[in-house]
Enzyme design. Structure first.
Site, short mmCIF file in Angstrom:
data_model
loop_
_atom_site.label_atom_id
_atom_site.label_comp_id
_atom_site.label_asym_id
_atom_site.label_seq_id
_atom_site.Cartn_x
_atom_site.Cartn_y
_atom_site.Cartn_z
N THR A 31 -9.98 1.11 -9.27
CA THR A 31 -8.96 0.07 -8.60
C THR A 31 -9.16 -1.10 -9.74
OG1 THR A 31 -9.24 0.99 -6.45
CG2 THR A 31 -8.54 -1.49 -6.76
N SER B 296 -7.60 1.03 3.54
CA SER B 296 -8.05 0.56 2.20
C SER B 296 -9.32 -0.33 2.45
CB SER B 296 -7.00 -0.05 1.49
OG SER B 296 -7.66 -0.70 0.57
N ARG C 199 0.99 -1.14 -0.16
CA ARG C 199 0.25 -0.12 -0.05
C ARG C 199 0.74 1.23 0.05
NH1 ARG C 199 -5.10 1.93 -0.87
NH2 ARG C 199 -6.03 2.99 0.89
N1 GLY Z 1 -8.37 3.44 -3.13
C1 GLY Z 1 -9.26 2.26 -2.87
C2 GLY Z 1 -8.89 1.41 -1.63
O1 GLY Z 1 -7.94 1.27 -1.22
O2 GLY Z 1 -9.85 0.83 -0.92
#
Ligand code: GLY
Length: 559
Positions: A368, A439, A95
């Site tokens: 995503t 997230s 991340r």
């Molecule tokens: N940016 C979408 C997530 O990480 O949930």
């Protein structure tokens, strides 16, 4: 004689028909399901060459960065969940994280108000990317083929081009004005696109070559890092080369739990995905959801009430576990979870205000991408990766051919006060240097009676978790095929706003009316899709089937 010949011909025709309709489906060894045909093809070619699922992950990931710039990336982040053929499993967290110069008031003006768009558009929205470090780490730990062979197909696509799809052309054109606003009139995506255009990206090919030759230093040092940092800073950002060098992906224990005879292996913090999935599935486990029927009023009510309750907890308690203490022992405790359904009533929607006062909230965008891979050894890979919004921050670095992420918007810009979307943030997910933003990505692998059963995940911001939740139940409880399960119409509730979103024109108006009658606010959002699930199923007889969501250009390739 003529009659005999005709009779024989008819017999042959009939027998052929019987043979065709009776033969068992061709058994496949595995495959790749991703957002784009090119990327799935690249992954499967690697499997055919003898690479394992982890090699295919690396190749597919780099290919998506070229052919799916809306979300595929080398400048974003993601989560990787795997299960080896021997049953061992793990996850990698790559991340993005906040730059060292970030602070909790980054998006506030002098009066303490959130500045519109600062966390979503332009350089200040950019988090420290983790995708390249993560992908190289996966390769080093689990891959078998040389990196240059895995990255070569992506380089080829970037140099020779790929055909833009209808949906892609629409998406490029939709954001064109914003690309120009952020990057100037000469920017790479400034022109109109149409389906079939061949899109080449030679600067990106050069970057990929640099990574193939120099590994992570090819990305976080030298000319690539200089161009990235300078582009982001010119656009108002605070990313530095030190941020890039200091970034490290983290191996974390998977979030695992049991539902009936399934063992679910999913992503833990800093994703909320696994935790919420755990809570929601345990909340509904005591009920006979199979008997209620797929997308029946009763099953929708039950799932909505579980979603509402879990998203309320998400908003309050969840954040980067390296920075905040998250009470997981309580949130995942079976007595606590079942007590959350104590006030569930079939005759009346539970108002969200009764679940928890609106002290906190979150917002995430919808862009995503997810891909699922299975190799012939039985190794399974589930990856969800993102730039956050469509084309991330819209900051395009021309020398590198890449969009930068806007993942900083997944933090709460101002804890306790509504953000620019009219939503309220929380302390656990407040901005801190080097912290990872919360997230919803939910890459998941499921075992049934100890054997690999399902690999799945989805894009869709806050709707990711509910899309994964519903797809699992479609397969396991409602016995739909994998393709029917990923295509099935979906609905979503996230506690606040206190309304159910239904995919438009997919649900019986009478059902929506009945729900409204007992206090559910429902809306069918125009052109709103909920999730795009790409999944692989291994049934009780070991037969493998692939499901690519019809909502996008998603493609399943078997081998
Ligand atoms: N940016 C979408 C997530 O990480 O949930």
């Amino acid at each position: 004689m003529k009659n005999t010949r005709t009779f024989l011909k008819l017999c042959f025709f009939t027998f052929s028909l019987i043979f065709i309709s009776c033969r068992t489906p061709t058994k496949i060894n595995g495959g790749v399901v991703s957002a784009m045909p090119y990327a799935s093809e690249v992954g499967v070619k690697i499997l055919e060459k003898g690479g394992n699922a982890f090699d295919a992950m690396v190749a597919t990931n780099f290919a998506l960065a070229v052919v799916y710039p809306v979300a595929g990336n080398i400048t974003g982040g993601g989560f990787f969940v795997y299960r080896n053929a021997d049953g061992s499993s793990g996850t990698l967290d790559y991340r993005e994280q906040a730059p060292e110069k970030a602070h909790k008031d980054l998006y506030l003006d002098e009066a303490g108000n959130v500045i519109q768009d600062k966390s979503t558009v332009g350089g200040l929205a950019v988090g420290v990317p983790g995708t390249v470090a993560g992908t190289l780490e996966i390769h080093q730990k689990l891959g078998t083929m040389p990196m240059h062979e895995l990255i070569q197909p992506a380089i080829y696509l970037a140099e020779n081009g790929y055909a833009v799809t209808e949906k892609q052309a629409r998406s490029f054109n939709t954001y064109r004005e914003q690309f120009i606003e952020v990057n100037g009139a000469d920017t790479f995506y400034a022109h109109e696109f149409k389906a079939g255009d061949i899109l080449k990206n030679p600067p990106l090919a050069k970057v990929l070559r640099e990574i193939a030759t120099n590994g992570i230093e090819g990305f976080n040092s030298g000319w690539v890092a200089e161009a990235m940092v300078s582009g982001v800073q010119k656009s108002g950002g605070i990313l530095t080369q030190k941020d890039l060098v200091n970034y490290k992906p983290k191996w974390r224990d998977p979030l695992t739990f049991y539902y009936k005879d399934l063992k679910v292996i999913s992503m833990g913090l800093p994703s909320s995905g696994g935790i919420c999935l755990n809570q929601m599935m345990k909340m509904i486990e005591p009920y006979d959801i199979q008997g209620m029927g797929h997308n029946s009023q009763k099953s929708i009510q039950l799932m909505i009430e579980a979603e509402r309750r879990s998203y309320a907890d998400r908003s309050e308690f969840l954040g980067d576990p390296d920075f905040v203490k998250v009470p997981l022992n309580i949130l995942l405790d079976s007595v606590y979870i079942s007590s959350k359904m104590n006030n569930f009533d079939w005759n009346r929607a539970t108002p969200s205000s009764e679940i928890k006062p609106g002290e906190s909230y979150f917002f995430e965008s919808d862009e995503t991408t997810h891909f699922s891979i299975l190799d012939d050894q039985g190794n399974a890979v589930s990856v969800t990766t993102t730039l956050n919004g469509a084309f991330g921050s819209k900051v395009f670095i021309d020398e590198l051919g890449v969009f930068m992420n806007n993942e900083m918007d997944d933090f709460s810009s101002k804890p306790g006060v509504p953000n620019m979307f009219g939503l309220i943030g929380n302390l656990a997910n407040a901005i801190e240097p080097k912290k990872r933003m919360l997230s919803s990505m939910t890459p998941t692998i499921i075992e049934k009676k100890g054997e690999l059963f399902l690999i799945l995940g989805s894009p869709g911001g806050s709707t990711i978790i509910t899309s994964v939740f519903q797809t699992i139940l479609n397969v396991y409880e409602h016995k739909l095929s994998i393709q029917q399960s990923v295509d099935a119409s979906r609905f979503h509730h996230q506690w606040l706003p206190d309304s159910i979103t239904f995919e438009p024109n997919k649900f019986d108006p009478k059902l929506l009316h009945n729900l409204n009658d007992i206090g559910y606010n429902s809306e069918e959002k125009k052109s709103k899709i909920i999730g795009k699930v790409d999944a692989i199923l291994v049934d009780d007889d070991g037969i493998i089937t692939l499901g690519a969501d019809y909502r996008g250009d998603d493609t399943a390739k078997a081998y």
